[in-house]
Motif scaffolding. Structure first.
Motif, PDB file in Angstrom:
ATOM      1  N   ILE A 148      43.671  -1.574 -19.006  1.00  0.00           N
ATOM      2  CA  ILE A 148      44.280  -2.869 -19.335  1.00  0.00           C
ATOM      3  C   ILE A 148      44.076  -3.274 -20.806  1.00  0.00           C
ATOM      4  O   ILE A 148      45.056  -3.562 -21.496  1.00  0.00           O
ATOM      5  CB  ILE A 148      43.795  -3.980 -18.360  1.00  0.00           C
ATOM      6  CG1 ILE A 148      44.307  -3.635 -16.947  1.00  0.00           C
ATOM      7  CG2 ILE A 148      44.303  -5.356 -18.784  1.00  0.00           C
ATOM      8  CD1 ILE A 148      43.723  -4.485 -15.847  1.00  0.00           C
ATOM      9  N   PRO A 149      42.812  -3.271 -21.284  1.00  0.00           N
ATOM     10  CA  PRO A 149      42.658  -3.635 -22.711  1.00  0.00           C
ATOM     11  C   PRO A 149      43.415  -2.698 -23.652  1.00  0.00           C
ATOM     12  O   PRO A 149      43.940  -3.149 -24.687  1.00  0.00           O
ATOM     13  CB  PRO A 149      41.143  -3.530 -22.950  1.00  0.00           C
ATOM     14  CG  PRO A 149      40.562  -2.867 -21.755  1.00  0.00           C
ATOM     15  CD  PRO A 149      41.508  -3.065 -20.624  1.00  0.00           C
ATOM     16  N   ILE A 150      43.509  -1.426 -23.289  1.00  0.00           N
ATOM     17  CA  ILE A 150      44.255  -0.480 -24.132  1.00  0.00           C
ATOM     18  C   ILE A 150      45.728  -0.881 -24.146  1.00  0.00           C
ATOM     19  O   ILE A 150      46.379  -0.932 -25.192  1.00  0.00           O
ATOM     20  CB  ILE A 150      44.135   0.970 -23.588  1.00  0.00           C
ATOM     21  CG1 ILE A 150      42.678   1.347 -23.388  1.00  0.00           C
ATOM     22  CG2 ILE A 150      44.874   1.950 -24.500  1.00  0.00           C
ATOM     23  CD1 ILE A 150      41.959   1.897 -24.570  1.00  0.00           C
ATOM     24  N   ALA A 151      46.231  -1.182 -22.951  1.00  0.00           N
ATOM     25  CA  ALA A 151      47.639  -1.563 -22.847  1.00  0.00           C
ATOM     26  C   ALA A 151      47.911  -2.820 -23.671  1.00  0.00           C
ATOM     27  O   ALA A 151      48.937  -2.942 -24.340  1.00  0.00           O
ATOM     28  CB  ALA A 151      48.021  -1.784 -21.382  1.00  0.00           C
ATOM     29  N   LEU A 152      46.944  -3.760 -23.629  1.00  0.00           N
ATOM     30  CA  LEU A 152      47.121  -5.000 -24.402  1.00  0.00           C
ATOM     31  C   LEU A 152      47.100  -4.708 -25.900  1.00  0.00           C
ATOM     32  O   LEU A 152      47.898  -5.229 -26.668  1.00  0.00           O
ATOM     33  CB  LEU A 152      46.009  -5.995 -24.057  1.00  0.00           C
ATOM     34  CG  LEU A 152      46.182  -6.704 -22.706  1.00  0.00           C
ATOM     35  CD1 LEU A 152      44.957  -7.553 -22.391  1.00  0.00           C
ATOM     36  CD2 LEU A 152      47.452  -7.566 -22.713  1.00  0.00           C
ATOM     37  N   LYS A 153      46.166  -3.839 -26.282  1.00  0.00           N
ATOM     38  CA  LYS A 153      46.044  -3.508 -27.689  1.00  0.00           C
ATOM     39  C   LYS A 153      47.322  -2.837 -28.205  1.00  0.00           C
ATOM     40  O   LYS A 153      47.716  -3.023 -29.350  1.00  0.00           O
ATOM     41  CB  LYS A 153      44.839  -2.564 -27.869  1.00  0.00           C
ATOM     42  CG  LYS A 153      44.190  -2.693 -29.243  1.00  0.00           C
ATOM     43  CD  LYS A 153      42.940  -1.844 -29.344  1.00  0.00           C
ATOM     44  CE  LYS A 153      43.143  -0.762 -30.369  1.00  0.00           C
ATOM     45  NZ  LYS A 153      42.186   0.315 -30.285  1.00  0.00           N
ATOM     46  N   MET A 154      47.941  -2.057 -27.329  1.00  0.00           N
ATOM     47  CA  MET A 154      49.108  -1.294 -27.748  1.00  0.00           C
ATOM     48  C   MET A 154      50.418  -2.010 -27.437  1.00  0.00           C
ATOM     49  O   MET A 154      51.473  -1.397 -27.406  1.00  0.00           O
ATOM     50  CB  MET A 154      49.108   0.080 -27.053  1.00  0.00           C
ATOM     51  CG  MET A 154      47.933   0.967 -27.417  1.00  0.00           C
ATOM     52  SD  MET A 154      47.863   1.346 -29.179  1.00  0.00           S
ATOM     53  CE  MET A 154      49.301   2.397 -29.293  1.00  0.00           C
ATOM     54  N   ARG A 155      50.344  -3.324 -27.189  1.00  0.00           N
ATOM     55  CA  ARG A 155      51.580  -3.966 -26.733  1.00  0.00           C
ATOM     56  C   ARG A 155      52.659  -4.025 -27.811  1.00  0.00           C
ATOM     57  O   ARG A 155      53.838  -4.073 -27.498  1.00  0.00           O
ATOM     58  CB  ARG A 155      51.322  -5.319 -26.087  1.00  0.00           C
ATOM     59  CG  ARG A 155      50.866  -6.418 -27.022  1.00  0.00           C
ATOM     60  CD  ARG A 155      50.591  -7.689 -26.213  1.00  0.00           C
ATOM     61  NE  ARG A 155      50.075  -8.739 -27.065  1.00  0.00           N
ATOM     62  CZ  ARG A 155      48.803  -8.805 -27.490  1.00  0.00           C
ATOM     63  NH1 ARG A 155      47.933  -7.888 -27.099  1.00  0.00           N
ATOM     64  NH2 ARG A 155      48.413  -9.765 -28.298  1.00  0.00           N
ATOM     65  N   SER A 156      52.246  -3.981 -29.093  1.00  0.00           N
ATOM     66  CA  SER A 156      53.278  -3.992 -30.134  1.00  0.00           C
ATOM     67  C   SER A 156      54.102  -2.715 -30.055  1.00  0.00           C
ATOM     68  O   SER A 156      55.168  -2.601 -30.640  1.00  0.00           O
ATOM     69  CB  SER A 156      52.649  -4.120 -31.521  1.00  0.00           C
ATOM     70  OG  SER A 156      52.046  -2.906 -31.911  1.00  0.00           O
ATOM     71  N   VAL A 157      53.602  -1.732 -29.327  1.00  0.00           N
ATOM     72  CA  VAL A 157      54.336  -0.483 -29.163  1.00  0.00           C
ATOM     73  C   VAL A 157      55.045  -0.457 -27.808  1.00  0.00           C
ATOM     74  O   VAL A 157      56.237  -0.168 -27.710  1.00  0.00           O
ATOM     75  CB  VAL A 157      53.366   0.721 -29.271  1.00  0.00           C
ATOM     76  CG1 VAL A 157      54.076   2.015 -28.909  1.00  0.00           C
ATOM     77  CG2 VAL A 157      52.778   0.809 -30.674  1.00  0.00           C
TER      78      VAL A 157
END
Ligand code: SF4
Ligand code: SF4
Lengths: 201, 294
Positions: A148-157
């Protein structure tokens, strides 16, 4: 054991032979240590050992250093070194052989995981389903909670990819000749194992 | 002119704009692209790690076997697909041992390849078969004044090892096409630099650095946009641009086009047929500046 002996025991000429027997591994023999690949490599700043040093350690039989190296996992297959190497060593192919070996040995490197997931995904339908590829990589690499945190971090992508329709939600259709693909891979794997891996060097 | 066409998986997903615009452009040029029936994924550059080089190249050879009856050259747009397919073909023709190994593997599936085909990159076909003069003649709305960084990418020009169709260090073919369309290629020393390829999930710092360098070089040399033939380069420069801006504190605004999108614009094809809706960095401002209606 004296320090010198301890040092010497690190080197195992048997490992060099083992390496040369890997698929494309024999090319490592040809390296003459000119260093062109080292100054050329796109990922050199991230690598612990440039390809030159990796091959030196293979030749010397430094098994531990070679197997611990992050170099194969950082290779992006850009082929710059491959077209520049004066000995004509197809360095990306040597890296493929090494990564294959490390994966067989159970490597936990992210690229090892990615390669396995990609191959499984591709062999399921004969074509890759990118959304499933992305999801299974993140789930397997970080677990459902960790992802989840990874997905949030990569949301600009991730967000624009989805919004712009660049990650279709539907898988591609299974190809008709999927069975052929499986038979080809199975037979080629047999051939690869049967014939050893020497590539006529 | 008829060709067998290998779209590859990315043209149907992350690189959809490439496929859409290629269809429009080939129609305009009278290029007859016939998709290889029931083609399979080539494995990109990662599956060999998991299944081995020989099995992957043999799988790729299935596509060659399926294309052979038509007898036409195969056109490939994606650089990674081109790398695998052109290399499998080259090795098949020049390495007797490989040929017999792959033939044995194909035989297990009742298939056979005679080695009779050529595998060509789209750029090669555009320059050498269609010709720059033809591209120029077909250009209705020259992209006059548009400054473009021509990003060939690393694998595109290096796929067949030394038997390249373009210069492996300083590729020029893409800029010639862009010139024929009336645009201005800016000096671009990063033309064949690696973008970090498929390490987006596994080592994102690599993408930040390598793609960051590509964007920086384009911006420094005055480019208003980037053009590329490679779905991976497109993904990293376009989709990751905002992320790179965030991480590096930069402020790039560089729309990234597939080569065929740019050709379509110069040919005055309908923008809606060129797949701009898939572009993440919006080209609208650039279009407004150059009086292009989207
Ligand atoms: S360029 Fe080739 S010969 Fe030179 S160090 Fe690298 S691998 Fe060895
Ligand atoms: S192919 Fe791999 S080792 Fe060679 S220059 Fe590129 S990243 Fe470096």
């Amino acid at each position: 054991m004296s320090a010198a002996n301890e040092q010497a025991s690190r080197f195992d000429p048997g490992f060099a032979r083992e390496f040369y027997a890997l698929e494309n591994g024999e090319y490592a023999k040809l390296c003459m240590q000119c260093g062109l690949c080292a100054v050329t490599c796109a990922s050199r700043e991230f690598m612990d050992l440039p390809p030159r040093k990796l091959f030196k350690l293979v030749q010397a039989g430094d098994k531990e250093a070679v197997l611990q190296s992050q170099t194969p996992w950082l290779c992006t297959s850009c082929m710059t070194c491959t077209v520049r190497c004066p000995r004509g060593i197809p360095i990306i192919d040597v890296m493929h052989g090494l990564k294959y070996f490390l994966i067989q040995q159970g490597s936990k490197a992210p690229v090892a995981l990615m390669s396995k997931i990609f191959a499984e995904n591709m062999l399921r339908r004969g074509r890759v389903f990118e959304l499933a590829l992305t999801n299974s990589f993140f789930l397997k690499a970080y677990g459902p909670v960790g992802a989840i945190p990874i997905a949030l971090k990569m949301r600009s992508v991730g967000q624009p990819m989805l919004l712009k329709g660049r990650l279709p939600l539907k898988p591609p259709k299974k190809i008709k000749g999927l069975d052929q693909v499986h038979k080809i891979v199975k037979k080629a794997t047999e051939v690869m194992k049967r014939e050893g891996h020497q590539d006529g060097v | 002119m008829a060709y067998s066409f290998y779209p590859g998986c990315s043209m149907e997903a992350t690189g959809k704009a490439y496929l859409v615009s290629l269809e429009a452009v080939s129609h305009a040029l009278g290029l007859e692209l016939k998709e290889i029936p029931d083609w399979n994924c080539c494995g990109a550059t990662v599956s060999a790690n998991a299944i081995g080089d020989l099995p992957q190249l043999a799988m790729t050879a299935r596509n060659l076997a399926l294309a052979e009856p038509a007898g036409n050259d195969i056109v490939v747009g994606c650089s990674s697909c081109y790398l695998n397919m052109a290399w499998a073909n080259e090795k098949f023709k020049t390495d007797a041992r490989f040929r017999s190994q792959v033939s044995e593997a194909l035989g297990a599936a009742g298939l056979k390849y005679e080695g009779g085909l050529r595998v060509r990159h789209l750029i090669d076909v555009l320059v050498n078969d269609i010709g720059l003069d033809n591209l120029k003649a077909r250009t209705i709305k020259p992209l006059a004044g548009m400054k473009i960084a021509c990003y060939s990418g690393c694998q595109t020009v290096r796929a067949i090892r030394r038997r390249d169709f373009d210069n492996v260090e300083y590729p020029v073919m893409l800029s010639r096409i862009v010139e024929a369309l009336g645009a201005t290629p800016v000096p671009f020393p990063a033309a064949a630099r690696c973008c970090g390829g498929s390490q987006q999930f596994t080592r994102v710092e690599l993408i930040h650095e390598l793609t960051g360098y590509v964007l920086e070089t384009a911006a420094k040399n005055g480019a208003e946009a980037i053009v590329t033939p490679c779905p991976m380069c497109h993904m990293n420069t376009d989709v990751y641009q905002a992320e790179i801006n965030r991480v590096k504190g930069t402020n790039y605004y560089l729309p990234v086009f597939f080569l065929t999108q740019l050709i379509g614009l110069a040919f005055d094809l309908k923008p809606k047929d060129l797949g701009f809706s898939f572009n993440v960095v919006s080209p609208d401002k650039l279009f407004a500046k150059h009086n292009i209606k989207n």
